[in-house]
Design a protein around this motif. Structure first.
Motif: not given
Length: 146
Positions: A4-6, A67-72, A76-77, A133-137
């Motif tokens: 669901d998140e990666i 990064t990808w998140k199923s819920s929304d 992001r690349l 999902v990792l943050s931008g930081k």
């Protein structure tokens, strides 16, 4: 494999064009998760895809994080620690567990169906897979943590 998140992050050096970079297939879907094409990175989730217009086939080293998140459906690349593409893909869908992860080759069936024209001709190094999902930081820190 995350469902669901990666976040998938890796270093790449190539002059290739149309190549399978990171491929995850599960029963019934060969493109559960696929990062394809060094000349225009395309992300596939659950058989749907988005072109990012990000090219990394200039023969130099590039750090890529997706990064990808199923819920929304947020996709992001990042290239070299910086945001390079944002979009929506496969909102509300989940990646099937129990599949096959293949590096540097697109698979057209679970663990097989390899086509020579879909193989990566270059180097992929320091591959990391996260179940969130990792943050931008966090992505920037990975880039600078060579």
């Amino acid at each position: 494999f995350p469902t669901d998140e990666i976040t998938i992050a890796f270093w790449i050096k190539t002059t290739d064009k149309n190549d399978g970079l990171i491929s995850y297939a599960a029963e019934g879907e060969d493109n559960e998760w696929l990062i394809y094409g060094s000349n225009d990175i395309r992300i596939h989730v659950k058989g749907s895809s988005k072109d990012t217009n990000v090219a990394v086939n200039d023969g130099n080293w590039h750090f890529i994080a997706v990064t990808w998140k199923s819920s929304d459906g947020e996709l992001r690349l990042y290239e070299n620690g910086n945001p390079a593409y944002t979009g929506k893909l496969a909102k509300g869908k989940s990646i099937k567990p129990g599949g096959s992860l293949v590096i540097a080759q697109d698979q057209d069936e679970v663990g097989g169906g390899f086509g020579k024209r879909q193989s990566h001709n270059g180097i992929i190094d320091k591959l990391q897979v996260y179940n969130r999902v990792l943050s931008g930081k966090e992505v920037r820190n990975l880039y600078h943590d060579v």
